[in-house]
Write an enzyme that holds these catalytic residues in place. Structure first.
Site, PDB file in Angstrom:
ATOM      1  N   HIS A  87       1.762-130.920   9.344  1.00 41.75           N
ATOM      2  CA  HIS A  87       2.844-130.769   8.365  1.00 41.75           C
ATOM      3  C   HIS A  87       2.375-130.102   7.077  1.00 41.75           C
ATOM      4  CE1 HIS A  87       1.798-134.891   6.634  1.00 41.75           C
ATOM      5  NE2 HIS A  87       2.184-134.306   5.532  1.00 41.75           N
ATOM      6  N   ASP A 223      -0.727-135.045  14.308  1.00 43.62           N
ATOM      7  CA  ASP A 223      -0.383-134.257  13.112  1.00 43.62           C
ATOM      8  C   ASP A 223      -1.601-133.527  12.537  1.00 43.62           C
ATOM      9  OD1 ASP A 223       0.760-133.249  10.820  1.00 43.62           O
ATOM     10  OD2 ASP A 223       1.699-135.128  10.200  1.00 43.62           O
ATOM     11  N   SER A 652      -2.227-136.446   2.485  1.00 42.04           N
ATOM     12  CA  SER A 652      -2.027-135.866   3.803  1.00 42.04           C
ATOM     13  C   SER A 652      -3.157-134.903   4.076  1.00 42.04           C
ATOM     14  CB  SER A 652      -0.705-135.114   3.860  1.00 42.04           C
ATOM     15  OG  SER A 652       0.305-136.007   4.170  1.00 42.04           O
TER      16      SER A 652
HETATM   17  N1  ARG Z   1       5.791-139.027   5.650  1.00 40.58           N
HETATM   18  C1  ARG Z   1       4.728-138.069   5.631  1.00 40.58           C
HETATM   19  C2  ARG Z   1       4.504-137.608   4.197  1.00 40.58           C
HETATM   20  O1  ARG Z   1       5.045-138.015   3.308  1.00 40.58           O
HETATM   21  C3  ARG Z   1       4.947-136.947   6.588  1.00 40.58           C
HETATM   22  C4  ARG Z   1       6.027-135.982   6.255  1.00 40.58           C
HETATM   23  C5  ARG Z   1       6.182-134.833   7.219  1.00 40.58           C
HETATM   24  N2  ARG Z   1       6.853-135.204   8.459  1.00 40.58           N
HETATM   25  C6  ARG Z   1       8.210-135.281   8.632  1.00 40.58           C
HETATM   26  N3  ARG Z   1       8.675-135.673   9.780  1.00 40.58           N
HETATM   27  N4  ARG Z   1       9.076-134.978   7.696  1.00 40.58           N
HETATM   28  O2  ARG Z   1       4.635-136.701   3.570  1.00 40.58           O
HETATM   29  N1  GLU Z   2       2.643-137.533   4.388  1.00 40.97           N
HETATM   30  C1  GLU Z   2       2.132-137.709   3.059  1.00 40.97           C
HETATM   31  C2  GLU Z   2       1.650-136.396   2.443  1.00 40.97           C
HETATM   32  O1  GLU Z   2       2.190-135.366   2.746  1.00 40.97           O
HETATM   33  C3  GLU Z   2       1.074-138.737   3.078  1.00 40.97           C
HETATM   34  C4  GLU Z   2       1.723-140.017   3.305  1.00 40.97           C
HETATM   35  C5  GLU Z   2       1.818-140.832   2.055  1.00 40.97           C
HETATM   36  O2  GLU Z   2       2.678-140.586   1.203  1.00 40.97           O
HETATM   37  O3  GLU Z   2       0.971-141.713   2.010  1.00 40.97           O
HETATM   38  O4  GLU Z   2       0.813-136.369   1.580  1.00 40.97           O
END
Ligand code: ARG
Ligand code: GLU
Length: 729
Positions: A87, A223, A652
Site C-alpha cells: 500500500h 502487504d 507502514s
Molecule cells: N490501515 C492501514 C494503514 O493505515 C492500511 C491502509 C491501506 N489499506 C487499505 N485497505 N485501505 O494505513
Molecule cells: N497502515 C498504516 C500506515 O500506512 C500503519 C498502520 C497504523 O496506523 O498503525 O502507516
C-alpha cells in the site's frame, strides 16, 4: 534457596518483565542507551544500543529509510534492495499499470536491473545522524516570555544554527520540536532520488481482504512490494540516470528464516507520523465526543453512497476503489479508537492522571506555578469546542469527502501561488497540477459526487452550531432546501466533471480566474474558504495558540511532577524505535486471538472472483501441494503475526526486527480494537500487525520464481545458531 522459592522468584521476574517493559513508547534511537537498553536486554534483546544507532560505525539505523515521505522502508541487500508495503508502493505500481500490462492485477518481477521501473518523484531518505540541539535553539528563551517573543527567538536561533552548521555534500538538515516544544532535535539526512520498482505481488496477495479486512486481525494480507535505491558512481544521491548504479548501504538487514514464537522480543524501527499521548482528560474527551462522532457520521454516509454505486458494476467498483479506501481507512480507525478508549476506560485513566498531577502540585510549594495548568487547559478546550466542531463539520462535509471540492483546493493553491509569489511559481504549480490532474480526476463522477455532497450538506446543517453557519449558506437555505441548493449548484456549474477541471490546469492566471469567477459551485467553495480563513480562524487561532502554549508547559510539568514514569516524545514523523513482544490478545471477555496466521486462512476467506477475497490460481496450487520451499513450518505456511509494538500511521513498511537484528516481519497495520494507541496506548489490546518475513520470501521465491532476488539477500537462522552455541557450552 529452596527450589520452590527459586521457581517463584523466577516466575515473578519473568512475568513482571513481561508486563513492565515494552509495549508503550516510540523512542529516539540516540537516547536508547540511556533510556531503554537495559529494558530491551531484560526482554531478550541481544544487541547493544550502539548496534542499533551509531554514528561511528554501520548500525541498524543505516538500513532504515523514509519512503516517499509518508511510509517507512528498509534495505535488505548489499545492492540497495528496499522492502516496503504494497500500500506504500501502490501509487507507483498503479502508475505503471495499463489495461494491456496490468501489473497491479498480475504482479511484476523485474528479471534484471535493466527491467526495473523508474518511479519519477519517489524519494528514499536516510538519516545520517541526529543531535539534541535544545540548548542551542532555546538560548535566550525565558520561561516567562510571551509566546510571540518565544517563537521569534527560536526562529532566529534556528536560522543561525542552520547557517553555521557544516553539512557534507548531499546532506540536508531539519529541526523538529519534541515533547510539545520543550526539546529540539536536528536531523541530518541524505535523500536519494532514483528509486525503481523491482517487484510486487498481484493485488490479490498484496491487498488481500482490502477494506473489509483493513485494521482487522486475523489478517491474511501479503502487504509488501520491493524497490531499489540507485546512486551515482560515487554511491551518492543523483537524479535518475541510466548510468546510476545500485546503492551500496552501510548496513542491510539479514532476514531470519526461523520465524517467531509467542513472547519473542521484537522491535519496530521507522517513522511514525503523529500521536497525542499526553492530552489531559478534556483533550481526549473532545476527540472522542466531538471530533470522531462527526467524522464517523459523515463518512458512514459517504461510504454507503459509494458502496451502492460500486455494487452496480465492476467498472464503477474499480473506479472508486481508491477513494473508497482512503475515506474508509480513517473512518474505520476512528470507530476503533472510540471503542478502545471506552473499553480500556481511557477517559477515566486520563482523569486519574490529571488528579494525581494536581494532588502533587497542590502539596508542593515548588510546583505552585503549575497549579492552574490542567484547569486552564480545560477551559481553553471548552472555549474552542464549538469552533472545533464547526471546523470539523465544514471539512468533512465540504472538503475531504467530495472529490470536486478536493480538486478546488488544489486549484486554490495554484491561484494563491500567483497572488503571493508571482507568475513564475504559478506556472510551476499549475504545470505540476496538470501532470497529476488525470490521476486526480480519474475517479470523478458528477452524479455520485452530487449525491454525496447533498447528503453531507444535510448532516452539516443539522449538526452545525447556528451562529457558526456560513452566512451565504444560511441565506440560500432561506429560499430552498439543501437538495434544491446542491442540485442547482451542480446544474449551473461547468466545473463539476473531470474533463472540465483538467482543462482549467491549461489556462493562464487571468483566464483561470475568469472561468472560476462566474461559476456557482466555485463561488460556494470560495465563500466557504473565505469564511474559514477569516471569521472562523480569527476566533479559533488565538485559542489554539494558547492550547499549544499550555500543552508545552503541562508536558514539562508532568515530567517533573510525575518523574517515576518514563516519557517518550509524541510521534512527529521522525525516526523512532518501538519494542515489545510477539503476543496475542483478548479483545473482549471470552475471546482470544492467537499471534500468528497461516495461508490456510486465505483459503478460508477465498471468494472466487470477488474483488477483495479472490485468490490467485498459482497460490491455490502451492497451497494444495504444500510447496512452501524452505519457508513453511510444520507443513503450514505462516503469513502474518501481531506484537505489542507501539506504532502508528507512517510505520507502514517498518521492519519488525528480532533480538539479533534480523528482519522477521514487515509492519503494515494495527488491530482495530487497539487503534486508540495514538492517544492512550494500552498493552492489553494494542497490537501491531506484520507480514511474516517467511511469507514474503515464499511469495518472491515459490510463487513468483524470482530466485535472483532471494540470492541477493542474506537469509539466516539466528535461533538455530544460538541454540547450537548453548549446546557447545
Ligand atoms: N490501515 C492501514 C494503514 O493505515 C492500511 C491502509 C491501506 N489499506 C487499505 N485497505 N485501505 O494505513
Ligand atoms: N497502515 C498504516 C500506515 O500506512 C500503519 C498502520 C497504523 O496506523 O498503525 O502507516
Amino acid at each position: 534457596m529452596k527450589l520452590q522459592h527459586r521457581i517463584l522468584v523466577f516466575l515473578f521476574t519473568f512475568f513482571s518483565s513481561f508486563r513492565l517493559f515494552g509495549g508503550e513508547g516510540m523512542w529516539l534511537p540516540l537516547l536508547l542507551k540511556s533510556l531503554n537498553e537495559a529494558d530491551m536486554k531484560a526482554m531478550g534483546m541481544k544487541l547493544s544500543a550502539e548496534d542499533i544507532y551509531s554514528i561511528n560505525k554501520g548500525s541498524l539505523k543505516d538500513a532504515i529509510v523514509s519512503f516517499g515521505g509518508g511510509c517507512t522502508s528498509e534495505i535488505i541487500s548489499p545492492n540497495g534492495l528496499l522492502l516496503t508495503n504494497h500500500h506504500c508502493g501502490y501509487g507507483y505500481i498503479a502508475g505503471h499499470s495499463s489495461v494491456e500490462n496490468n501489473i497491479l492485477k498480475n504482479g511484476f518481477w523485474a528479471k534484471s536491473n535493466a527491467d526495473e521501473k523508474i518511479c519519477g518523484g519517489l524519494t528514499a531518505t536516510l538519516i545520517v545522524r541526529m543531535e539534541d540541539v535544545s540548548s542551542t535553539l532555546l538560548k535566550g528563551v525565558g520561561s516567562q516570555d510571551f509566546e510571540l517573543d518565544r517563537k521569534a527567538k527560536i526562529e532566529k536561533n534556528v536560522a543561525a544554527f542552520k547557517k553555521e552548521y557544516k553539512l557534507n555534500k548531499n546532506e540536508e538538515l531539519f529541526v523538529r520540536a519534541f515533547y510539545n516544544g520543550n526539546q529540539y532535535f536536528a536531523f541530518i539526512t541524505k535523500t536519494f532520488k532514483d528509486v525503481r520498482l523491482v517487484g510486487t505481488p498481484p493485488e490479490s496477495i498484496g491487498k488481500f481482504g482490502s477494506d473489509t479486512d483493513n485494521w482487522v486481525w486475523p489478517r491474511h494480507t501479503g502487504d509488501f512490494s520491493i524497490f531499489r535505491i540507485y546512486a551515482d558512481k560515487n554511491n551518492e544521491p543523483a537524479e535518475y540516470a541510466e548510468s546510476n548504479v545500485p546503492y551500496q548501504p552501510k548496513h542491510f538487514l539479514p532476514i531470519s528464516l526461523d520465524g517467531v514464537a509467542e513472547g519473542d522480543f521484537t522491535m519496530v524501527f521507522g517513522f511514525p507520523g503523529r500521536t497525542n499521548e499526553y492530552l489531559t482528560e478534556e483533550g481526549v474527551r473532545q476527540i472522542v465526543e466531538v471530533q470522531n462522532p462527526i467524522r464517523i457520521r459523515m463518512r458512514e454516509k459517504a461510504l454507503s453512497i459509494l458502496d451502492q454505486y460500486m455494487r452496480k458494476d465492476e467498472a464503477t467498483k474499480l473506479k472508486f476503489a481508491a477513494s473508497y479506501a482512503s475515506i474508509s481507512n480513517a473512518y474505520k480507525k476512528w470507530i476503533g479508537e472510540n471503542q478502545g478508549i471506552k473499553q480500556t476506560k481511557g477517559l477515566e485513566k486520563k482523569h486519574e492522571r490529571d488528579a494525581l498531577f494536581q494532588q502533587r502540585v497542590d502539596a508542593n510549594a515548588n510546583f505552585s506555578e503549575y497549579k492552574n495548568l490542567v484547569s486552564e487547559l480545560e477551559s481553553q478546550y471548552k472555549s474552542l469546542e464549538k469552533l472545533s466542531r464547526a471546523t470539523e463539520i465544514y471539512a468533512e462535509a465540504f472538503q475531504r469527502n467530495v472529490s470536486v471540492m478536493n480538486f478546488y483546493s488544489e486549484i486554490k493553491e495554484v491561484m494563491t501561488a500567483q497572488e503571493v509569489r508571482g507568475e513564475k511559481i504559478f506556472i510551476e504549480k499549475r504545470n505540476e497540477l496538470h501532470e497529476q490532474a488525470e490521476a486526480l480526476v480519474s475517479g470523478f463522477n458528477k452524479e455520485i459526487d452530487q449525491e454525496i455532497f447533498t447528503a453531507l450538506a444535510q448532516i452539516a446543517v443539522e449538526e452545525m452550531p447556528k451562529e457558526l453557519m456560513l452566512p451565504y449558506l444560511r441565506e440560500q437555505l432561506k429560499q430552498k432546501s439543501v437538495n434544491e441548493f446542491v442540485v442547482g449548484l451542480y446544474r449551473e456549474s461547468k466545473l463539476t466533471d473531470g474533463k472540465e477541471l483538467k482543462k482549467l490546469t491549461e489556462l493562464s492566471y487571468s483566464d483561470m480566474a475568469a472561468a472560476l469567477k462566474t461559476d456557482p459551485l466555485w463561488q460556494f467553495y470560495d465563500e466557504l474558504n473565505y469564511y474559514f480563513a477569516n471569521d472562523l480562524s480569527k476566533q479559533s487561532v488565538p485559542l489554539q495558540d494558547k492550547i499549544v502554549e499550555l500543552r508545552r508547559k503541562h508536558m514539562a510539568a508532568l515530567m517533573q511532577v510525575i518523574p517515576e514514569k518514563k516519557y517518550y516524545p509524541d510521534a512527529n514523523s521522525t525516526m523512532r524505535i518501538s519494542f515489545g513482544r510477539v503476543e496475542g490478545f483478548s479483545p473482549k471477555d471470552g475471546s482470544c486471538y492467537k499471534y500468528q496466521t497461516y495461508l490456510d486462512g486465505v483459503m478460508e476467506k477465498y471468494i472466487p472472483n470477488d474483488y477483495e477475497f479472490d485468490v490467485h490460481p498459482k497460490l491455490i496450487e502451492l497451497y494444495n501441494t504444500k510447496s512452501y520451499g524452505q519457508y513453511g513450518e510444520n507443513g503450514k505456511m505462516p503469513l502474518a503475526f501481531i506484537g505489542s509494538n507501539h506504532t502508528t500511521g507512517g510505520n507502514s513498511g517498518s521492519p519488525a526486527i528480532d533480538a539479533y537484528g534480523n528482519l522477521i516481519g514487515l509492519n503494515f497495520d494495527r488491530v482495530w480494537e487497539g487503534t486508540m494507541s495514538d492517544i492512550n496506548y494500552d498493552v492489553s489490546i494494542c497490537r501491531n500487525i506484520m507480514v511474516d518475513a517467511r511469507y514474503i520470501l515464499f511469495i518472491i521465491d515459490e510463487f513468483a520464481g524470482a530466485k535472483h532476488l532471494i540470492q541477493e539477500m542474506k537469509l539466516v537462522h539466528p535461533k538455530a545458531n544460538s541454540s547450537k552455541k548453548k549446546k557447545k557450552k
